[in-house]
Design an enzyme around this catalytic site. Structure first.
Site, mmCIF file in Angstrom:
data_model
loop_
_atom_site.group_PDB
_atom_site.id
_atom_site.type_symbol
_atom_site.label_atom_id
_atom_site.label_comp_id
_atom_site.label_asym_id
_atom_site.label_seq_id
_atom_site.Cartn_x
_atom_site.Cartn_y
_atom_site.Cartn_z
ATOM 1 N N GLY A 75 0.938 -1.145 -0.017
ATOM 2 C CA GLY A 75 -0.049 0.061 0.098
ATOM 3 C C GLY A 75 0.927 1.112 0.004
ATOM 4 O O GLY A 75 2.236 1.188 0.003
ATOM 5 N N ILE B 141 -1.887 11.655 3.168
ATOM 6 C CA ILE B 141 -0.576 11.442 3.019
ATOM 7 C C ILE B 141 -0.171 11.705 1.382
ATOM 8 O O ILE B 141 -1.005 11.046 0.709
ATOM 9 C CB ILE B 141 -0.013 9.948 3.533
ATOM 10 C CG1 ILE B 141 -0.257 9.992 4.925
ATOM 11 C CG2 ILE B 141 1.392 9.811 3.260
ATOM 12 C CD1 ILE B 141 0.517 10.644 5.947
ATOM 13 N N ASP C 17 1.314 -8.928 2.323
ATOM 14 C CA ASP C 17 -0.064 -8.186 1.498
ATOM 15 C C ASP C 17 -0.880 -9.212 1.000
ATOM 16 O O ASP C 17 -0.564 -10.345 1.049
ATOM 17 C CB ASP C 17 0.399 -7.339 0.352
ATOM 18 C CG ASP C 17 -0.663 -6.106 -0.024
ATOM 19 O OD1 ASP C 17 -0.085 -5.152 0.572
ATOM 20 O OD2 ASP C 17 -1.344 -6.382 -0.438
ATOM 21 N N LYS D 141 -12.106 3.428 12.290
ATOM 22 C CA LYS D 141 -10.967 4.076 13.100
ATOM 23 C C LYS D 141 -10.897 4.295 14.443
ATOM 24 O O LYS D 141 -9.988 3.829 15.319
ATOM 25 C CB LYS D 141 -10.407 5.248 12.170
ATOM 26 C CG LYS D 141 -9.685 4.818 10.706
ATOM 27 C CD LYS D 141 -8.581 3.858 10.983
ATOM 28 C CE LYS D 141 -7.854 3.210 9.813
ATOM 29 N NZ LYS D 141 -6.745 2.363 9.904
ATOM 30 N N ILE E 50 -5.657 -10.951 6.235
ATOM 31 C CA ILE E 50 -6.095 -10.705 7.702
ATOM 32 C C ILE E 50 -7.502 -11.050 7.940
ATOM 33 O O ILE E 50 -7.741 -11.264 9.065
ATOM 34 C CB ILE E 50 -5.736 -9.234 8.034
ATOM 35 C CG1 ILE E 50 -6.399 -8.111 7.043
ATOM 36 C CG2 ILE E 50 -4.174 -8.820 8.051
ATOM 37 C CD1 ILE E 50 -6.640 -6.854 7.707
ATOM 38 N N TYR F 39 -15.135 4.090 7.349
ATOM 39 C CA TYR F 39 -13.790 4.257 7.626
ATOM 40 C C TYR F 39 -13.595 4.932 9.048
ATOM 41 O O TYR F 39 -12.924 4.235 9.685
ATOM 42 C CB TYR F 39 -13.170 5.088 6.455
ATOM 43 C CG TYR F 39 -11.692 5.120 6.702
ATOM 44 C CD1 TYR F 39 -10.942 3.978 6.674
ATOM 45 C CD2 TYR F 39 -11.145 6.297 6.634
ATOM 46 C CE1 TYR F 39 -9.540 4.268 6.652
ATOM 47 C CE2 TYR F 39 -9.915 6.643 6.815
ATOM 48 C CZ TYR F 39 -8.979 5.475 6.877
ATOM 49 O OH TYR F 39 -7.585 5.842 6.875
HETATM 50 C C1 AKB Z 1 -8.604 8.903 3.310
HETATM 51 O O1 AKB Z 1 -8.759 9.825 2.677
HETATM 52 O O2 AKB Z 1 -9.335 7.891 3.345
HETATM 53 C C2 AKB Z 1 -7.195 8.683 3.963
HETATM 54 C C3 AKB Z 1 -7.166 9.154 5.619
HETATM 55 C C4 AKB Z 1 -7.201 10.595 5.558
HETATM 56 O O3 AKB Z 1 -7.160 8.378 6.324
HETATM 57 N N1 AKB Z 1 -6.400 9.209 3.421
#
Ligand code: AKB
Length: 322
Positions: A13, A175, A36, A149, A56, A145
């Protein structure tokens, strides 16, 4: 701690691929096992070795790798990101939650000495203060997402408290990197804009021009991971959820910075479903706690990052590798 025998999960990744290189430089190639769910192309396999295919969501495959290589340190970088997570929430839950739970359970059973798990600014939501977002604040994300998290942070902290494990993590901003493109995130526009500026001198951005988000250049992200994992445990009051900041800018400001180097560059804006995700995230982050507890200090700003990105991508373009 014993001599390090490291497993990187999600090595192919965006962050994983740079992390493999850095950790192999530091700890020796044979001590860093890349893994991976994908398998590298045959011609690239040599450069990834030692490499293991690992899913995983299947605990046994993790156990097999840990046993075969005598692993004592794990960097768990595999995840479904925000945009793909909104298109397929079930997959995001399966990979990000069930996958993390499997990794944590194997880490507990096989007495892994230290583990890294990245969280994200996606842990925040529309109710969170948008500017200079504090370390300890409202965590009510509106994406799957983000939900995974926040839950991941809590789960890792639970394993720290309940089982005495050493698990560390940061909330990464978007990033930006020149080696492996990101896949399926909302902040991907801030990488794609560079590739398209070099290839076509134009880019159609999928968020509005005034969309301002926290971002970080890859060398700082890697430094953050390494520094946190090397930090003295007794100094850490937080574990899996350090706010981390470097720079914040709008899509328009990034386009203007690129234009300083490529005057013909034109950026247009056509927001899609990712705008709603971006609008739910902070504009800037307060990382005082990371600075105090383990000495976090980034090196790049928008100007130095843009210059370096364009130099690296231009070089690859000229050599037919972009
Ligand atoms: C996303 O855009 O989903 C990721 C993040 C900010 O965790 N780059």
């Amino acid at each position: 701690m014993n001599a390090k025998k490291i497993l990187i999960i999600g090595s192919m990744g965006q962050i994983g691929s740079d992390l493999v290189k850095e950790l192999r430089k530091r700890y020796g190639t044979q001590n860093v096992i890349a893994s991976d769910y994908r398998t590298p192309a045959r011609e690239a396999l040599e450069q990834w070795m030692p490499f293991e295919s690992l899913d995983i969501t299947k605990k046994d495959t993790i156990v097999g790798v840990i046993k075969r290589h005598g692993i004592n340190t794990i960097y768990h970088m595999a995840a479904i990101l925000s945009a793909v997570g909104e298109q397929n929430p079930h997959l995001a839950w399966e990979v990000n939650m069930e996958g993390l739970y499997n990794v944590l359970e194997v880490a507990r059973e096989y007495k892994i000495e230290r583990m890294f798990f990245p969280s994200s600014i996606a842990a925040f939501g529309p109710q969170t203060p948008k500017d200079n977002t504090p370390q300890d604040t409202i965590l009510q994300p509106t994406t799957m997402y983000g939900v995974t998290k926040v839950t991941g942070e809590l789960l890792c902290n639970y394993y720290v408290e309940r089982f005495g494990m050493d698990i560390r993590g940061v909330r990464f901003p978007g990033i930006i990197s020149s080696e492996t493109p990101p896949g399926g995130g909302t902040t991907d526009f801030a990488v794609a804009i560079f590739y398209e500026a070099i290839r076509h001198k134009s880019y159609e951005c999928f968020v509005r021009e005034d969309t301002t988000l926290p971002m970080m250049y890859m060398p700082d992200a890697i430094k953050g991971i390494v520094d946190l994992m090397e930090a003295d445990l007794s100094r850490l009051k937080h574990h899996s959820n350090f706010n981390l900041a470097s720079m914040s800018f709008s899509a328009k400001e990034l386009a203007a910075e690129i234009k300083k180097h490529i005057p013909e560059f034109v950026c247009t804006y056509k927001p899609d479903f990712r705008q709603r995700i971006a609008d739910s995230w902070p504009r800037s982050i307060d990382d005082t706690v990371a600075r105090q507890e383990w000495g976090w200090k980034p090196s790049y700003d928008i100007a130095s990052m843009t210059k370096d990105m364009l130099e690296k991508l231009r070089y690859r373009h000229i050599h037919g590798k972009l």
